[in-house]
Design a protein around this motif. Sequence first.
Motif, PDB file in Angstrom:
ATOM      1  N   ARG A  60       9.974   0.347  22.244  1.00  0.00           N
ATOM      2  CA  ARG A  60      10.700   1.492  22.814  1.00  0.00           C
ATOM      3  C   ARG A  60      12.147   1.520  22.337  1.00  0.00           C
ATOM      4  N   ILE A  61      12.750   0.356  22.178  1.00  0.00           N
ATOM      5  CA  ILE A  61      14.127   0.308  21.682  1.00  0.00           C
ATOM      6  C   ILE A  61      14.176   0.871  20.265  1.00  0.00           C
ATOM      7  N   ALA A  62      13.222   0.452  19.426  1.00  0.00           N
ATOM      8  CA  ALA A  62      13.181   0.956  18.052  1.00  0.00           C
ATOM      9  C   ALA A  62      12.984   2.462  18.032  1.00  0.00           C
ATOM     10  N   LEU A  63      12.108   2.957  18.903  1.00  0.00           N
ATOM     11  CA  LEU A  63      11.850   4.394  18.946  1.00  0.00           C
ATOM     12  C   LEU A  63      13.087   5.161  19.398  1.00  0.00           C
ATOM     13  N   ASP A  64      13.794   4.636  20.391  1.00  0.00           N
ATOM     14  CA  ASP A  64      15.008   5.313  20.861  1.00  0.00           C
ATOM     15  C   ASP A  64      16.085   5.344  19.774  1.00  0.00           C
ATOM     16  N   LEU A  65      16.217   4.237  19.039  1.00  0.00           N
ATOM     17  CA  LEU A  65      17.162   4.222  17.922  1.00  0.00           C
ATOM     18  C   LEU A  65      16.722   5.206  16.846  1.00  0.00           C
ATOM     19  N   GLY A  66      15.413   5.259  16.597  1.00  0.00           N
ATOM     20  CA  GLY A  66      14.891   6.203  15.622  1.00  0.00           C
ATOM     21  C   GLY A  66      15.116   7.640  16.024  1.00  0.00           C
ATOM     22  N   MET A  67      14.989   7.917  17.323  1.00  0.00           N
ATOM     23  CA  MET A  67      15.236   9.269  17.824  1.00  0.00           C
ATOM     24  C   MET A  67      16.683   9.696  17.578  1.00  0.00           C
ATOM     25  N   ALA A  68      17.606   8.788  17.909  1.00  0.00           N
ATOM     26  CA  ALA A  68      19.025   9.091  17.698  1.00  0.00           C
ATOM     27  C   ALA A  68      19.306   9.313  16.214  1.00  0.00           C
ATOM     28  N   ALA A  69      18.727   8.454  15.371  1.00  0.00           N
ATOM     29  CA  ALA A  69      18.924   8.606  13.928  1.00  0.00           C
ATOM     30  C   ALA A  69      18.328   9.916  13.437  1.00  0.00           C
ATOM     31  N   ALA A  70      17.143  10.270  13.941  1.00  0.00           N
ATOM     32  CA  ALA A  70      16.474  11.493  13.498  1.00  0.00           C
ATOM     33  C   ALA A  70      17.285  12.738  13.853  1.00  0.00           C
ATOM     34  N   ILE A  71      17.918  12.736  15.021  1.00  0.00           N
ATOM     35  CA  ILE A  71      18.788  13.857  15.402  1.00  0.00           C
ATOM     36  C   ILE A  71      19.929  14.004  14.391  1.00  0.00           C
ATOM     37  N   LEU A  72      20.547  12.878  14.051  1.00  0.00           N
ATOM     38  CA  LEU A  72      21.675  12.899  13.124  1.00  0.00           C
ATOM     39  C   LEU A  72      21.223  13.304  11.722  1.00  0.00           C
ATOM     40  N   VAL A  73      20.049  12.825  11.313  1.00  0.00           N
ATOM     41  CA  VAL A  73      19.519  13.206  10.002  1.00  0.00           C
ATOM     42  C   VAL A  73      19.220  14.702   9.961  1.00  0.00           C
ATOM     43  N   GLU A  74      18.630  15.217  11.022  1.00  0.00           N
ATOM     44  CA  GLU A  74      18.333  16.654  11.080  1.00  0.00           C
ATOM     45  C   GLU A  74      19.616  17.470  10.917  1.00  0.00           C
ATOM     46  N   LEU A  75      20.674  17.045  11.575  1.00  0.00           N
ATOM     47  CA  LEU A  75      21.946  17.752  11.451  1.00  0.00           C
ATOM     48  C   LEU A  75      22.509  17.652  10.034  1.00  0.00           C
ATOM     49  N   ALA A  76      22.252  16.532   9.379  1.00  0.00           N
ATOM     50  CA  ALA A  76      22.675  16.406   7.980  1.00  0.00           C
ATOM     51  C   ALA A  76      21.835  17.307   7.077  1.00  0.00           C
ATOM     52  N   LEU A  77      20.544  17.368   7.347  1.00  0.00           N
ATOM     53  CA  LEU A  77      19.647  18.188   6.522  1.00  0.00           C
ATOM     54  C   LEU A  77      20.022  19.667   6.576  1.00  0.00           C
ATOM     55  N   VAL A  78      20.516  20.121   7.729  1.00  0.00           N
ATOM     56  CA  VAL A  78      20.881  21.539   7.858  1.00  0.00           C
ATOM     57  C   VAL A  78      22.373  21.765   7.591  1.00  0.00           C
ATOM     58  N   GLY A  79      23.019  20.764   6.982  1.00  0.00           N
ATOM     59  CA  GLY A  79      24.394  20.948   6.511  1.00  0.00           C
ATOM     60  C   GLY A  79      25.481  20.843   7.551  1.00  0.00           C
ATOM     61  N   ARG A  80      25.205  20.184   8.669  1.00  0.00           N
ATOM     62  CA  ARG A  80      26.217  20.089   9.727  1.00  0.00           C
ATOM     63  C   ARG A  80      26.972  18.763   9.732  1.00  0.00           C
ATOM     64  N   LEU A  81      26.354  17.685   9.258  1.00  0.00           N
ATOM     65  CA  LEU A  81      26.986  16.370   9.249  1.00  0.00           C
ATOM     66  C   LEU A  81      27.062  15.814   7.835  1.00  0.00           C
ATOM     67  N   THR A  82      28.065  14.951   7.618  1.00  0.00           N
ATOM     68  CA  THR A  82      28.190  14.240   6.357  1.00  0.00           C
ATOM     69  C   THR A  82      28.882  12.912   6.634  1.00  0.00           C
ATOM     70  N   MET A  83      29.010  12.093   5.600  1.00  0.00           N
ATOM     71  CA  MET A  83      29.713  10.824   5.710  1.00  0.00           C
ATOM     72  C   MET A  83      31.079  10.942   5.059  1.00  0.00           C
ATOM     73  N   SER A  84      32.074  10.314   5.692  1.00  0.00           N
ATOM     74  CA  SER A  84      33.421  10.264   5.122  1.00  0.00           C
ATOM     75  C   SER A  84      34.042   8.931   5.516  1.00  0.00           C
ATOM     76  N   ALA A  85      34.350   8.119   4.514  1.00  0.00           N
ATOM     77  CA  ALA A  85      34.943   6.798   4.761  1.00  0.00           C
ATOM     78  C   ALA A  85      34.118   5.994   5.760  1.00  0.00           C
ATOM     79  N   ASP A  86      32.808   5.976   5.547  1.00  0.00           N
ATOM     80  CA  ASP A  86      31.867   5.217   6.392  1.00  0.00           C
ATOM     81  C   ASP A  86      31.759   5.753   7.814  1.00  0.00           C
ATOM     82  N   MET A  87      32.250   6.952   8.040  1.00  0.00           N
ATOM     83  CA  MET A  87      32.153   7.571   9.355  1.00  0.00           C
ATOM     84  C   MET A  87      31.309   8.840   9.278  1.00  0.00           C
ATOM     85  N   LEU A  88      30.558   9.122  10.353  1.00  0.00           N
ATOM     86  CA  LEU A  88      29.847  10.392  10.448  1.00  0.00           C
ATOM     87  C   LEU A  88      30.819  11.460  10.919  1.00  0.00           C
ATOM     88  N   VAL A  89      30.918  12.539  10.174  1.00  0.00           N
ATOM     89  CA  VAL A  89      31.847  13.605  10.533  1.00  0.00           C
ATOM     90  C   VAL A  89      31.147  14.957  10.454  1.00  0.00           C
TER      91      VAL A  89
END
Length: 226
Positions: A26-55
């Motif tokens: 369940r811990i792995a799945l919850d971490l995966g869920m959080a990552a998947a949300i962030l990836v989805e936002l990156a896929l649709v052009g809302r998030l990127t990386m800058s100096a090792d930070m998500l922005v």
Amino acid sequence: MAPITLPEELLVLAYDDESGRAVGSRIALDLGMAAAILVELALVGRLTMSADMLVVKDNAPVGDPILDAVLAKIDSDTPHAAASWLQRLRHGLRDKVLADLVERGVIRDVDETAMGGVIHLHRYPSADRSHEAGIRARLADALTGQTVPDERTAALATLLAATRMEPALHLDSEAMEQAHKRLEEIAAGAGYGGGVSMEESTIRPSISLVIAALGRAISQALGARA
């Protein structure tokens, strides 16, 4: 059939069609869920990386309540590393995505709460398997190497490997070992696993950077693979 988001795809795979129970940690799945949300936002052009930070690259709403809430949260905060956002987002996120899938008729909520509400138990068996069939068909093509995975499929494969969700593929032990190797090959070929340079990646470099950071963060949080 309206498309579902990457975190929803991950949950559809994670929950057994018949029993409605989650496969794996369940811990792995919850971490995966959080990552998947962030990836989805990156896929649709809302998030990127800058100096090792998500922005936030673009704060315009996506049109999905869960995605838009996370986007607004990141936009209103100071920049944080991928590992920090995984921990900040993972608590309670799965319940929200499950509720959305229930509302859309993809899964059913079977409430087995007992002892006067003391023991809370819900199962989520499949209600409409068409979504899952499409997801598994994409993964099957990717695992056999018959096609070069698109960004979304490569991202999903990478998250499956990072969260150690190979049991959700319903394979025997030998086939599961081969599937794990292929999932890691897909991640490397996309630039997610550090196997190729960003210039050689089959995926947009901006997306590769985000998923590579999230994959490392998940692996560090889960520790060494048994």
